[in-house]
Design a protein around this motif. Structure first.
Motif, short mmCIF file in Angstrom:
data_model
loop_
_atom_site.label_atom_id
_atom_site.label_comp_id
_atom_site.label_asym_id
_atom_site.label_seq_id
_atom_site.Cartn_x
_atom_site.Cartn_y
_atom_site.Cartn_z
N VAL A 193 -3.12 10.55 -1.40
CA VAL A 193 -1.89 11.05 -2.03
C VAL A 193 -0.75 10.07 -1.77
N CYS A 194 -0.65 9.60 -0.53
CA CYS A 194 0.41 8.65 -0.18
C CYS A 194 0.24 7.33 -0.92
N ALA A 195 -1.00 6.85 -1.03
CA ALA A 195 -1.25 5.58 -1.71
C ALA A 195 -0.89 5.68 -3.19
N ILE A 196 -1.21 6.82 -3.82
CA ILE A 196 -0.85 7.02 -5.22
C ILE A 196 0.66 7.07 -5.39
N ALA A 197 1.33 7.79 -4.47
CA ALA A 197 2.79 7.88 -4.53
C ALA A 197 3.43 6.51 -4.37
N LEU A 198 2.87 5.69 -3.47
CA LEU A 198 3.40 4.35 -3.25
C LEU A 198 3.23 3.49 -4.50
N SER A 199 2.08 3.64 -5.17
CA SER A 199 1.86 2.86 -6.38
C SER A 199 2.80 3.27 -7.51
N MET A 200 3.31 4.50 -7.43
CA MET A 200 4.24 5.00 -8.44
C MET A 200 5.69 4.69 -8.08
N ASP A 208 3.85 7.39 3.85
CA ASP A 208 4.47 8.49 4.58
C ASP A 208 3.52 9.68 4.56
N SER A 209 3.04 10.07 5.74
CA SER A 209 2.07 11.16 5.81
C SER A 209 2.65 12.50 5.38
N GLN A 210 4.00 12.57 5.22
CA GLN A 210 4.64 13.82 4.85
C GLN A 210 4.82 13.97 3.34
N ILE A 211 4.35 13.01 2.57
CA ILE A 211 4.49 13.11 1.12
C ILE A 211 3.65 14.27 0.60
N ASN A 212 4.27 15.12 -0.21
CA ASN A 212 3.58 16.27 -0.77
C ASN A 212 2.94 15.92 -2.10
N LEU A 213 1.92 16.67 -2.44
CA LEU A 213 1.27 16.50 -3.73
C LEU A 213 2.13 17.19 -4.80
N THR A 214 2.72 16.41 -5.66
CA THR A 214 3.56 16.93 -6.74
C THR A 214 2.78 16.83 -8.05
N PRO A 215 3.21 17.55 -9.10
CA PRO A 215 2.52 17.44 -10.39
C PRO A 215 2.41 16.01 -10.91
N PRO A 216 3.45 15.17 -10.86
CA PRO A 216 3.28 13.79 -11.34
C PRO A 216 2.24 13.01 -10.54
N ILE A 217 2.25 13.20 -9.22
CA ILE A 217 1.25 12.51 -8.39
C ILE A 217 -0.14 13.04 -8.70
N ALA A 218 -0.27 14.36 -8.88
CA ALA A 218 -1.56 14.96 -9.18
C ALA A 218 -2.12 14.42 -10.50
N LEU A 219 -1.28 14.29 -11.51
CA LEU A 219 -1.74 13.78 -12.80
C LEU A 219 -2.15 12.31 -12.72
#
Length: 286
Positions: A193-200, A208-219
């Motif tokens: 999840v963090c790696a995807i968020a970082l790429s976005m 950041d281990s505290q990053i939550n799974l949001t709809p944009p990250i999930a998609l």
């Protein structure tokens, strides 16, 4: 020879690589050296055994390898009085099959009399069973996830979308940004999840281990899983065709043993494909 063909420790490199599972390759590599020492110890024991009349080292080594294969696939792990784990084999018991979720029986070591030693391996039903219903037990951690079950026992538990699964029963590998992640049908690791968020661009340049799974990250993650899933099964026919072109015949499938190992590698590959697609669809639904 068929039992030997079902265990990845004996597979040639080209078949092992067809499973598309790094975790399986790593466990085979790590098992190779410890197994080599065990085989050497058994061969030395056979040298002192009057029942073995052959002086051939190949014969003794084959006997040792067959013995290890049988113990590995037909024994169970139990806890004895002093909380030591041991492995044992018992007639008939070793014919009971494994199922990760449809278990209807369990096994324990029990005392023959009050206060006595644990001497009896007992299988007890967990519920009323119908006539001719198959007895199923849980082989435990050595059968989870799929690649470990294949490595330990020589079979791949089938995963189908929608089937009930326990924690860690089925996993698939996904590579992203040079890292390998293990994904379940309904679970994704926090680091992915963090790696995807970082790429976005949503992690300020740091994991950041505290990053939550949001709809944009999930998609975005669902899309990555959908892209990764076909790569596991794409090219499986290429190895077959390349073998024919190189050798002028179907060398990979010319023996029954080769067919067994290739079918098992394909079963693990397709399990991973279904797991990734199931996870992707679940993320999109969420």
């Amino acid at each position: 020879s068929y039992l030997r063909a079902s265990l990845p420790i004996h597979w040639p490199e080209e078949v092992l690589s067809q499973a598309k599972c790094t975790a399986l390759e790593l466990v085979v590599d790590s098992s190779y050296f410890s197994r080599a020492q065990a085989i050497q110890d058994l061969v030395e024991g056979l040298d002192r055994c009057d029942a073995v009349t052959s002086d051939s080292m190949d014969v003794k080594r084959s006997l040792a390898e067959n013995a290890l294969d049988l113990v590995q696939t037909r024994s169970c792990r139990v806890i004895v009085e002093d909380d030591r784990p041991v492995r044992l084999q018992a007639p008939l018991f070793d014919l009971i099959n494994h199922h990760p979720t449809a278990v209807n029986a369990e096994f324990t070591l029990e005392q023959e009399e009050e206060g006595g030693e644990l001497k009896s391996l007992v299988v007890r039903a967990l519920r009323d069973m119908k006539k001719n219903e198959e007895i199923l037990i849980d082989y435990g951690d050595s059968a989870r996830p799929d690649w470990r079950c294949l490595s330990s026992y020589g079979f791949v538990p089938l995963f189908e979308p929608g089937m009930p699964t326990g924690d860690g029963d089925h996993t698939a590998e996904m590579c992203f940004e040079g890292q390998r992640f293990l994904v379940g049908p309904d679970t994704v690791p926090q680091h992915l999840v963090c790696a995807i968020a970082l790429s976005m661009g949503g992690a300020n340049g740091e994991i950041d281990s505290q990053i939550n799974l949001t709809p944009p990250i999930a998609l975005q993650l669902a899309q990555r899983l959908e892209e990764a899933a076909p790569q596991i099964v794409l090219g499986e026919s290429d190895a077959y065709n390349d073998s024919i072109e190189e050798n002028g015949k179907n060398s990979l499938n010319e023996k029954p043993e080769d067919i067994i190992s290739e079918q098992l590698a394909a079963a693990l590959r397709w399990n991973q494909h279904r797991i990734l697609m199931t996870c992707s669809l679940g993320l999109r639904d969420w």
